[in-house]
Design an enzyme around this catalytic site. Structure first.
Site, PDB file in Angstrom:
ATOM      1  N   GLY A  40       0.869  -1.177   0.000  1.00 31.87           N
ATOM      2  CA  GLY A  40       0.000   0.000   0.000  1.00 31.87           C
ATOM      3  C   GLY A  40       0.897   1.216   0.000  1.00 31.87           C
ATOM      4  O   GLY A  40       1.549   1.500   1.000  1.00 31.87           O
ATOM      5  N   HIS A  41       1.000   1.892  -1.142  1.00 28.93           N
ATOM      6  CA  HIS A  41       1.894   3.039  -1.258  1.00 28.93           C
ATOM      7  C   HIS A  41       1.065   4.309  -1.385  1.00 28.93           C
ATOM      8  O   HIS A  41       0.249   4.433  -2.300  1.00 28.93           O
ATOM      9  CB  HIS A  41       2.826   2.866  -2.464  1.00 28.93           C
ATOM     10  CG  HIS A  41       3.750   1.678  -2.325  1.00 28.93           C
ATOM     11  ND1 HIS A  41       4.682   1.343  -3.263  1.00 28.93           N
ATOM     12  CD2 HIS A  41       3.877   0.770  -1.334  1.00 28.93           C
ATOM     13  CE1 HIS A  41       5.353   0.271  -2.849  1.00 28.93           C
ATOM     14  NE2 HIS A  41       4.869  -0.103  -1.689  1.00 28.93           N
ATOM     15  N   GLN A 223       7.123  -3.617   0.228  1.00 28.73           N
ATOM     16  CA  GLN A 223       7.529  -4.163   1.523  1.00 28.73           C
ATOM     17  C   GLN A 223       8.895  -3.586   1.938  1.00 28.73           C
ATOM     18  O   GLN A 223       9.184  -2.467   1.569  1.00 28.73           O
ATOM     19  CB  GLN A 223       7.554  -5.705   1.501  1.00 28.73           C
ATOM     20  CG  GLN A 223       6.176  -6.344   1.431  1.00 28.73           C
ATOM     21  CD  GLN A 223       5.582  -6.373   0.033  1.00 28.73           C
ATOM     22  OE1 GLN A 223       6.204  -6.827  -0.916  1.00 28.73           O
ATOM     23  NE2 GLN A 223       4.368  -5.886  -0.106  1.00 28.73           N
ATOM     24  N   SER A 412      12.249  13.844   4.575  1.00 30.38           N
ATOM     25  CA  SER A 412      10.830  14.109   4.351  1.00 30.38           C
ATOM     26  C   SER A 412      10.183  14.547   5.661  1.00 30.38           C
ATOM     27  O   SER A 412      10.402  13.946   6.708  1.00 30.38           O
ATOM     28  CB  SER A 412      10.173  12.837   3.799  1.00 30.38           C
ATOM     29  OG  SER A 412       8.783  12.984   3.776  1.00 30.38           O
TER      30      SER A 412
HETATM   31  P1  GDP Z   1       5.066   2.852   1.675  1.00 32.08           P
HETATM   32  O1  GDP Z   1       4.324   1.562   1.748  1.00 32.08           O
HETATM   33  O2  GDP Z   1       6.525   2.674   1.988  1.00 32.08           O
HETATM   34  O3  GDP Z   1       4.832   3.603   0.406  1.00 32.08           O
HETATM   35  O4  GDP Z   1       4.486   3.755   2.862  1.00 32.08           O
HETATM   36  P2  GDP Z   1       2.913   3.963   3.197  1.00 32.08           P
HETATM   37  O5  GDP Z   1       2.311   4.827   2.171  1.00 32.08           O
HETATM   38  O6  GDP Z   1       2.261   2.667   3.488  1.00 32.08           O
HETATM   39  O7  GDP Z   1       3.029   4.686   4.598  1.00 32.08           O
HETATM   40  C1  GDP Z   1       3.675   5.914   4.753  1.00 32.08           C
HETATM   41  C2  GDP Z   1       2.644   6.941   5.271  1.00 32.08           C
HETATM   42  O8  GDP Z   1       3.321   8.087   5.745  1.00 32.08           O
HETATM   43  C3  GDP Z   1       1.710   7.427   4.197  1.00 32.08           C
HETATM   44  O9  GDP Z   1       0.457   7.699   4.776  1.00 32.08           O
HETATM   45  C4  GDP Z   1       2.371   8.702   3.697  1.00 32.08           C
HETATM   46  O10 GDP Z   1       1.448   9.632   3.168  1.00 32.08           O
HETATM   47  C5  GDP Z   1       2.950   9.234   4.983  1.00 32.08           C
HETATM   48  N1  GDP Z   1       4.199   9.980   4.850  1.00 32.08           N
HETATM   49  C6  GDP Z   1       5.215   9.812   3.963  1.00 32.08           C
HETATM   50  N2  GDP Z   1       6.244  10.637   4.253  1.00 32.08           N
HETATM   51  C7  GDP Z   1       5.862  11.338   5.342  1.00 32.08           C
HETATM   52  C8  GDP Z   1       6.506  12.330   6.150  1.00 32.08           C
HETATM   53  O11 GDP Z   1       7.648  12.722   5.937  1.00 32.08           O
HETATM   54  N3  GDP Z   1       5.790  12.822   7.221  1.00 32.08           N
HETATM   55  C9  GDP Z   1       4.538  12.399   7.521  1.00 32.08           C
HETATM   56  N4  GDP Z   1       3.943  12.906   8.584  1.00 32.08           N
HETATM   57  N5  GDP Z   1       3.905  11.471   6.766  1.00 32.08           N
HETATM   58  C10 GDP Z   1       4.564  10.942   5.713  1.00 32.08           C
HETATM   59  P1  IMO Z   2       4.395  -1.822   1.636  1.00 37.62           P
HETATM   60  O1  IMO Z   2       4.843  -2.028   0.216  1.00 37.62           O
HETATM   61  C1  IMO Z   2       4.205  -3.420   5.661  1.00 37.62           C
HETATM   62  C2  IMO Z   2       3.678  -7.748   6.052  1.00 37.62           C
HETATM   63  C3  IMO Z   2       2.377  -8.272   6.637  1.00 37.62           C
HETATM   64  C4  IMO Z   2       2.903  -9.519   7.338  1.00 37.62           C
HETATM   65  C5  IMO Z   2       3.955 -10.030   6.365  1.00 37.62           C
HETATM   66  C6  IMO Z   2       3.458 -11.124   5.424  1.00 37.62           C
HETATM   67  O2  IMO Z   2       3.181  -0.983   1.773  1.00 37.62           O
HETATM   68  O3  IMO Z   2       5.541  -1.376   2.488  1.00 37.62           O
HETATM   69  P2  IMO Z   2       1.912 -11.081   3.262  1.00 37.62           P
HETATM   70  O4  IMO Z   2       0.480 -10.671   3.094  1.00 37.62           O
HETATM   71  O5  IMO Z   2       2.867 -10.330   2.416  1.00 37.62           O
HETATM   72  O6  IMO Z   2       2.091 -12.568   3.159  1.00 37.62           O
HETATM   73  O7  IMO Z   2       2.242 -10.732   4.800  1.00 37.62           O
HETATM   74  O8  IMO Z   2       4.365  -8.910   5.599  1.00 37.62           O
HETATM   75  N1  IMO Z   2       3.520  -6.854   4.886  1.00 37.62           N
HETATM   76  C7  IMO Z   2       3.731  -5.529   4.928  1.00 37.62           C
HETATM   77  N2  IMO Z   2       4.026  -4.720   5.968  1.00 37.62           N
HETATM   78  N3  IMO Z   2       4.122  -2.910   4.421  1.00 37.62           N
HETATM   79  C8  IMO Z   2       3.860  -3.717   3.376  1.00 37.62           C
HETATM   80  O9  IMO Z   2       3.917  -3.281   2.092  1.00 37.62           O
HETATM   81  C9  IMO Z   2       3.594  -5.088   3.602  1.00 37.62           C
HETATM   82  N4  IMO Z   2       3.282  -6.139   2.815  1.00 37.62           N
HETATM   83  C10 IMO Z   2       3.258  -7.214   3.606  1.00 37.62           C
HETATM   84  O10 IMO Z   2       1.823  -7.355   7.546  1.00 37.62           O
HETATM   85  O11 IMO Z   2       3.549  -9.177   8.516  1.00 37.62           O
HETATM   86 MG    MG Z   3       2.653   0.748   2.724  1.00 38.56          MG
END
Ligand code: GDP
Ligand code: IMO
Ligand code: MG
Length: 447
Positions: A40-41, A223, A412
């Protein structure tokens, strides 16, 4: 031109989406190389939030090609929803290309993922329940369905009839679940195939062609390093290879073509799901970070576990990925803290330990050794250069860079594109300096 890999240096959710989107400005192609809809990005642009699971985070740029590589696993239903949602928002997905050899997540993968987690009880992994592990397991078992199989209705019918009957035995006998109707599933997936067909190509040809034409390619990891099947905290990992090396296997790219690796790490640490997490904070401070950082999973809505920055796993990520520079995200989340801790090493059985034990049970016994630094107590969300940062925040960043032995290229301070400090060019900056030859051989001799 440069071919750059962006990877997560912790347990995922480091902010790879934000950093990839930011760097996509100067990329011609952005490629996802592993994982599936477990990712989830999140990208925030002008107040609008985009949550991407499979589509590369370069999609918001109309002239950037976005490729879903062969090392990914594709849930067509989720992918089509994602395409539709973007199109509804006026974002074109015309430039989206899907590898014909990526594997397909089927309904039985999701069912088996969820049922097997339930069966494991207290030994569960805490997966996302999206069928990722079972899809990769079928790939290894050589009974997987690939995107190119979806494109051939007759062959698919035959292949799926056999596979669904086989999976029905597992569903009913092992998990007491009702069997799937092969015809229903086949019809459903043939429908998905027609939707995806215009995007399906041999993506390795497209990537090689882009390299030949000296275009800039970004490889977007999903991940994180510690969730890697081979290099993470097994068995509490995902079923693919998020590390930088995975980008070659997951796209069909030769290792000689990679120019740079950017590691993304939060200024603290989070983890979703089960597994060891030495710096985890259970009390008020953990809740504070969770609230301030809005640490709720993008894919599953689960609360993320929060803790201090762990430089032991950070250094490990630098080594395993060959990280050239770091992007430190979410520094702003620490703004209000009076003091901030950083784990510099672990203690296990009374002994100091600089590397994490590869056995998950022993890893849970590790006690962090902390260095405490003063907080800065003012907001940093408006800072746009290092000079704008309070001295203590700068000291904190310097300390992290020293511990990890790599420069910080990006800081960031908020979810939006503009809430970023570019310290040095993350794409064309200098390669990471290695030790001089004499000291390398000396340490090898003394080892
Ligand atoms: P990813 O899976 O590595 O792309 O990260 P996620 O999107 O799952 O989680 C990162 C969260 O932090 C998201 O809700 C972003 O919008 C938010 N985010 C990213 N950079 C920053 C930052 O520098 N500060 C804050 N407060 N939020 C951030
Ligand atoms: P992004 O790309 C954080 C974790 C799950 C679980 C383990 C195995 O957003 O950083 P799976 O469904 O892949 O077999 O689960 O990996 N996990 C993540 N944790 N960010 C993710 O993706 C993840 N994708 C899987 O929570 O611990
Ligand atoms: Mg994520």
């Amino acid at each position: 031109m440069a071919n750059v890999i962006v990877i997560g240096a912790q347990w995922g959710d480091e902010g790879k989406g934000k950093i990839t989107d930011l760097l996509s400005r100067s990329a011609d192609v952005v490629v996802r190389y592993q994982g599936g809809v477990n990712a989830g990005h999140t990208i925030v642009v002008k107040g609008q939030t985009f949550k991407l699971h499979l589509i590369p985070s370069g999609i918001l740029y109309p002239n950037t090609d976005c490729i879903i590589g062969c090392g990914t696993v594709i849930d067509p239903e989720v992918l089509i929803t994602e395409i539709d949602q973007l199109e509804e928002l006026g974002i074109s997905t015309r430039n989206l290309l899907i590898s014909e050899t990526a594997h397909v997540t089927m309904p039985y993968h999701r069912l088996i993922d969820q049922a097997s987690e339930e069966r494991r009880g207290s030994h569960k992994i805490g997966t996302t329940g999206r069928g990722i592990g079972p899809t990769y397991a079928d790939k290894s078992e050589r009974i997987g369905i690939r995107i190119l199989d979806l494109m051939e209705p007759e062959g698919l019918r035959e292949q799926l009839e056999w596979t669904i009957n086989y999976k029905n035995v597992i569903l009913s006998k092992l998990y007491n679940l009702p069997p799937l109707d092969p015809k229903e599933v086949i019809d459903q997936y043939l429908g998905y195939a027609e939707r995806l067909r215009p995007h399906v190509v041999d993506t390795s040809v497209k990537i090689y062609d882009a390299i030949q034409r000296r275009r800039n390619i970004l490889f977007e990891g999903a991940q994180g390093t510690l969730l890697d099947l081979d290099h993470g905290t097994y068995p509490y990992v995902t079923s693919s290879n998020p590390v930088a090396g995975g980008a070659c296997v997951g796209t069909g790219l030769g290792p000689t073509m990679i120019d740079r690796v950017i590691g993304v790490a939060k200024a603290y640490t989070t983890r979703v799901g089960e597994g060891p997490f030495p710096t985890e904070m259970h009390g008020e401070l953990g809740e504070f970070l969770c609230d301030r950082g809005a640490e709720i999973g993008t894919t599953t809505g689960r609360q993320r576990r929060c803790g201090w920055f762990d430089a032991v796993i950070g250094r490990y990520a630098v080594r395993i990925n060959g990280i050239d520079c770091l992007a430190i995200t979410k520094l702003d989340v620490l703004d209000e803290l009076e003091e901030i801790k950083v784990c510099v090493a672990y203690e296990i059985d009374g002994e100091r330990c600089e590397h994490f034990p590869r056995n998950a049970r022993r890893f849970t016994l590790c006690q962090p050794i902390y260095k405490t630094l003063p907080g800065w107590g003012v907001s940093t969300t408006h800072c746009r250069s290092l000079e704008d940062l309070p001295r203590q925040a700068l000291d904190y960043l310097k300390f992290l860079a020293e511990l990890m032995e790599v420069p910080i290229a990006i800081v960031s301070l908020g979810a939006s594109r503009d809430q970023t400090i570019i310290v040095e060019d993350p794409i064309h900056g200098p390669k990471r300096a290695l030790l001089p030859v004499e000291s390398t051989s000396a340490s090898l001799l003394s080892a």
